[in-house]
Write a protein that holds these residues in place. Sequence first.
Motif, PDB file in Angstrom:
ATOM      1  N   MET A 100       0.861  -1.185   0.000  1.00 48.41           N
ATOM      2  CA  MET A 100       0.000   0.000   0.000  1.00 48.41           C
ATOM      3  C   MET A 100       0.895   1.231   0.000  1.00 48.41           C
ATOM      4  SD  MET A 100      -2.642  -1.322   2.954  1.00 48.41           S
ATOM      5  CE  MET A 100      -1.272  -1.925   3.956  1.00 48.41           C
ATOM      6  N   GLU A 101       0.620   2.152  -0.896  1.00 45.10           N
ATOM      7  CA  GLU A 101       1.423   3.365  -0.958  1.00 45.10           C
ATOM      8  C   GLU A 101       0.612   4.503  -1.570  1.00 45.10           C
ATOM      9  OE1 GLU A 101       4.021   3.434  -4.982  1.00 45.10           O
ATOM     10  OE2 GLU A 101       4.636   1.886  -3.547  1.00 45.10           O
ATOM     11  N   SER A 102       1.142   5.691  -1.437  1.00 44.78           N
ATOM     12  CA  SER A 102       0.490   6.872  -2.004  1.00 44.78           C
ATOM     13  C   SER A 102       0.775   6.939  -3.495  1.00 44.78           C
ATOM     14  CB  SER A 102       1.003   8.132  -1.317  1.00 44.78           C
ATOM     15  OG  SER A 102       0.516   9.289  -1.951  1.00 44.78           O
ATOM     16  N   TYR A 103      -0.204   7.409  -4.246  1.00 44.57           N
ATOM     17  CA  TYR A 103      -0.035   7.484  -5.692  1.00 44.57           C
ATOM     18  C   TYR A 103       0.624   8.786  -6.127  1.00 44.57           C
ATOM     19  CZ  TYR A 103      -0.961   6.899 -10.648  1.00 44.57           C
ATOM     20  OH  TYR A 103      -0.808   6.768 -12.009  1.00 44.57           O
ATOM     21  N   SER A 104       0.277   9.888  -5.501  1.00 45.34           N
ATOM     22  CA  SER A 104       0.772  11.188  -5.973  1.00 45.34           C
ATOM     23  C   SER A 104       1.622  11.946  -4.956  1.00 45.34           C
ATOM     24  CB  SER A 104      -0.397  12.080  -6.414  1.00 45.34           C
ATOM     25  OG  SER A 104      -1.286  12.278  -5.330  1.00 45.34           O
ATOM     26  N   THR A 106       4.669  12.283  -2.423  1.00 44.94           N
ATOM     27  CA  THR A 106       5.950  11.668  -2.090  1.00 44.94           C
ATOM     28  C   THR A 106       6.075  11.526  -0.578  1.00 44.94           C
ATOM     29  OG1 THR A 106       7.084  13.804  -2.044  1.00 44.94           O
ATOM     30  CG2 THR A 106       7.022  12.631  -4.157  1.00 44.94           C
ATOM     31  N   SER A 107       7.121  10.855  -0.141  1.00 45.04           N
ATOM     32  CA  SER A 107       7.298  10.600   1.290  1.00 45.04           C
ATOM     33  C   SER A 107       7.523  11.880   2.090  1.00 45.04           C
ATOM     34  CB  SER A 107       8.475   9.644   1.505  1.00 45.04           C
ATOM     35  OG  SER A 107       9.652  10.147   0.907  1.00 45.04           O
ATOM     36  N   SER A 108       7.953  12.946   1.435  1.00 44.33           N
ATOM     37  CA  SER A 108       8.122  14.225   2.135  1.00 44.33           C
ATOM     38  C   SER A 108       6.787  14.927   2.374  1.00 44.33           C
ATOM     39  CB  SER A 108       9.057  15.145   1.334  1.00 44.33           C
ATOM     40  OG  SER A 108       8.529  15.392   0.036  1.00 44.33           O
ATOM     41  N   ASP A 109       5.744  14.549   1.626  1.00 43.20           N
ATOM     42  CA  ASP A 109       4.424  15.158   1.772  1.00 43.20           C
ATOM     43  C   ASP A 109       3.460  14.286   2.578  1.00 43.20           C
ATOM     44  OD1 ASP A 109       5.227  17.313   0.173  1.00 43.20           O
ATOM     45  OD2 ASP A 109       4.708  16.209  -1.653  1.00 43.20           O
ATOM     46  N   LEU A 110       3.570  12.962   2.397  1.00 37.24           N
ATOM     47  CA  LEU A 110       2.638  12.045   3.055  1.00 37.24           C
ATOM     48  C   LEU A 110       3.406  10.803   3.501  1.00 37.24           C
ATOM     49  CD1 LEU A 110      -0.306  11.312   3.795  1.00 37.24           C
ATOM     50  CD2 LEU A 110      -0.517  10.300   1.517  1.00 37.24           C
ATOM     51  N   TYR A 111       3.236  10.458   4.775  1.00 41.56           N
ATOM     52  CA  TYR A 111       3.973   9.324   5.334  1.00 41.56           C
ATOM     53  C   TYR A 111       3.000   8.383   6.024  1.00 41.56           C
ATOM     54  CZ  TYR A 111       7.790   6.758   7.505  1.00 41.56           C
ATOM     55  OH  TYR A 111       8.675   5.776   7.872  1.00 41.56           O
ATOM     56  N   TYR A 112       3.018   7.128   5.608  1.00 36.46           N
ATOM     57  CA  TYR A 112       2.127   6.118   6.188  1.00 36.46           C
ATOM     58  C   TYR A 112       2.839   5.369   7.308  1.00 36.46           C
ATOM     59  CZ  TYR A 112      -1.141   6.592   2.270  1.00 36.46           C
ATOM     60  OH  TYR A 112      -2.045   7.071   1.362  1.00 36.46           O
ATOM     61  N   GLU A 113       2.054   4.987   8.309  1.00 37.64           N
ATOM     62  CA  GLU A 113       2.550   4.151   9.396  1.00 37.64           C
ATOM     63  C   GLU A 113       1.439   3.221   9.868  1.00 37.64           C
ATOM     64  OE1 GLU A 113       4.070   6.400  12.628  1.00 37.64           O
ATOM     65  OE2 GLU A 113       6.085   6.591  11.780  1.00 37.64           O
ATOM     66  N   PHE A 114       1.833   2.025  10.284  1.00 37.22           N
ATOM     67  CA  PHE A 114       0.868   1.129  10.914  1.00 37.22           C
ATOM     68  C   PHE A 114       0.607   1.611  12.331  1.00 37.22           C
ATOM     69  CE2 PHE A 114       2.226  -2.045   7.681  1.00 37.22           C
ATOM     70  CZ  PHE A 114       0.972  -2.393   7.217  1.00 37.22           C
ATOM     71  N   GLN A 143      10.070   1.191   0.791  1.00 38.36           N
ATOM     72  CA  GLN A 143      10.235   2.482   0.123  1.00 38.36           C
ATOM     73  C   GLN A 143      10.401   2.231  -1.370  1.00 38.36           C
ATOM     74  OE1 GLN A 143      10.030   5.007   2.199  1.00 38.36           O
ATOM     75  NE2 GLN A 143      10.469   6.806   0.958  1.00 38.36           N
ATOM     76  N   ASN A 144       9.532   2.814  -2.164  1.00 43.33           N
ATOM     77  CA  ASN A 144       9.590   2.651  -3.608  1.00 43.33           C
ATOM     78  C   ASN A 144      10.021   3.948  -4.267  1.00 43.33           C
ATOM     79  OD1 ASN A 144       8.720  -0.018  -3.494  1.00 43.33           O
ATOM     80  ND2 ASN A 144       6.561   0.547  -3.626  1.00 43.33           N
ATOM     81  N   LYS A 145      10.964   3.820  -5.176  1.00 47.34           N
ATOM     82  CA  LYS A 145      11.472   4.981  -5.899  1.00 47.34           C
ATOM     83  C   LYS A 145      11.072   4.894  -7.364  1.00 47.34           C
ATOM     84  CE  LYS A 145      15.451   5.870  -2.902  1.00 47.34           C
ATOM     85  NZ  LYS A 145      16.930   6.048  -2.836  1.00 47.34           N
ATOM     86  N   TYR A 151       8.380   7.251  -2.590  1.00 49.53           N
ATOM     87  CA  TYR A 151       7.068   7.162  -1.954  1.00 49.53           C
ATOM     88  C   TYR A 151       7.113   6.173  -0.800  1.00 49.53           C
ATOM     89  CZ  TYR A 151       5.461   9.521  -6.194  1.00 49.53           C
ATOM     90  OH  TYR A 151       5.285  10.418  -7.226  1.00 49.53           O
ATOM     91  N   THR A 152       6.474   6.567   0.302  1.00 51.54           N
ATOM     92  CA  THR A 152       6.394   5.662   1.437  1.00 51.54           C
ATOM     93  C   THR A 152       5.452   4.507   1.128  1.00 51.54           C
ATOM     94  OG1 THR A 152       5.887   5.492   3.785  1.00 51.54           O
ATOM     95  CG2 THR A 152       4.512   6.953   2.489  1.00 51.54           C
ATOM     96  N   CYS A 153       5.751   3.368   1.718  1.00 51.59           N
ATOM     97  CA  CYS A 153       5.003   2.143   1.381  1.00 51.59           C
ATOM     98  C   CYS A 153       4.852   1.298   2.628  1.00 51.59           C
ATOM     99  CB  CYS A 153       5.743   1.383   0.275  1.00 51.59           C
ATOM    100  SG  CYS A 153       5.097  -0.259  -0.092  1.00 51.59           S
ATOM    101  N   LEU A 154       3.688   0.706   2.781  1.00 48.11           N
ATOM    102  CA  LEU A 154       3.425  -0.264   3.846  1.00 48.11           C
ATOM    103  C   LEU A 154       3.218  -1.633   3.223  1.00 48.11           C
ATOM    104  CD1 LEU A 154       0.973   1.704   6.165  1.00 48.11           C
ATOM    105  CD2 LEU A 154       3.451   1.486   6.374  1.00 48.11           C
TER     106      LEU A 154
END
Length: 326
Positions: A100-104, A106-114, A143-145, A151-154
């Motif tokens: 699961m990750e954000s589409y638009s 980046t990790s500097s704008d949106l960060y996911y955590e369990f 982390q996907n580049k 982009y942050t990824c869970l």
Amino acid sequence: MEFSTSFLLRQEWRDPRLTYDDFNSSIVISEKRLNSLWVPDLYFPNSKRESRHEITIPNVLIRLSPDGTILYSQRLSMTLECTMDLINFPMDKQTCNIDMESYSYTSSDLYYEFTTERSAVESRPGVQIPDFQITDITVGKCQNKYVTGSYTCLRTDVSIKREIGFYATQTYIPSILIVVLSWASFWIDHEAVPARISVGLLTVLTITTQSSGARAQLPRVPNVKAIDVWMLACLAFVFAAYTEYAVVTVLTRRHKKVLKQDDSIYKISKGPSQNEAKNAQGKQEVRSSDYAKDAGILVDNISKYGFPISFIIFNIVYWVYYLHLA
């Protein structure tokens, strides 16, 4: 190379713009107002097909707390990719993941955590998969580049172990019985040509058909699987039992030819009549000795015990390797 799953996806975040102090209680917002709210653009990069449950109403929950915290829950069903290593099939263990990750953002704008307040992943009690056993469910980060950024990824890893019961009853036990049936030809008189050829040919054709049926249920992968090794070994044992009769036939015919030549020499060099009884007795002893030396019968006697012992040794090596070492 894929798996299907149905789950409840719960996302929670805080939007200060939605705080209120009119009353100290959370409120449930209609799913129709979803477009009026900011929601994370979560997507599943390894999914193939996705669907949202909408019967009898859309299975969506939006709960807003006074401090602006939003709980967004929805029921989803999807089919995801799962690259499987089938070398040990059907004794294999696989790990399928849900990313699961954000589409638009980046990790500097949106960060996911369990979440750490409770278990990040919970499975329904008594859940079962027909062909597999769920051994473990773990969560982690990735982390996907891409060209557009990082982009942050869970990630949720679902560890599964294949149940061998179906393949034991449909493949392994029948093939063992076919191999054992091929040994019946060793106990049939080598003079009974139709019987021995029928048993050998029937077992070869049966094991070939069974091997083709087992391979038809699997994807075409370049690796040699455990079930391929088993079926090839069974085919080799059955084929060897069939060709063993050809060896026995050649050796027996050669032995009969030698006996016939010895009998012709005996008739030519036969002595006076008073020695006929003595020579006949000598001839009988010679023939009995030659019969005992028949290489074809010797090969049959060796095969009666050599083939079962070899198959038992193969089974020990096969099951120890694939169940414990591989």
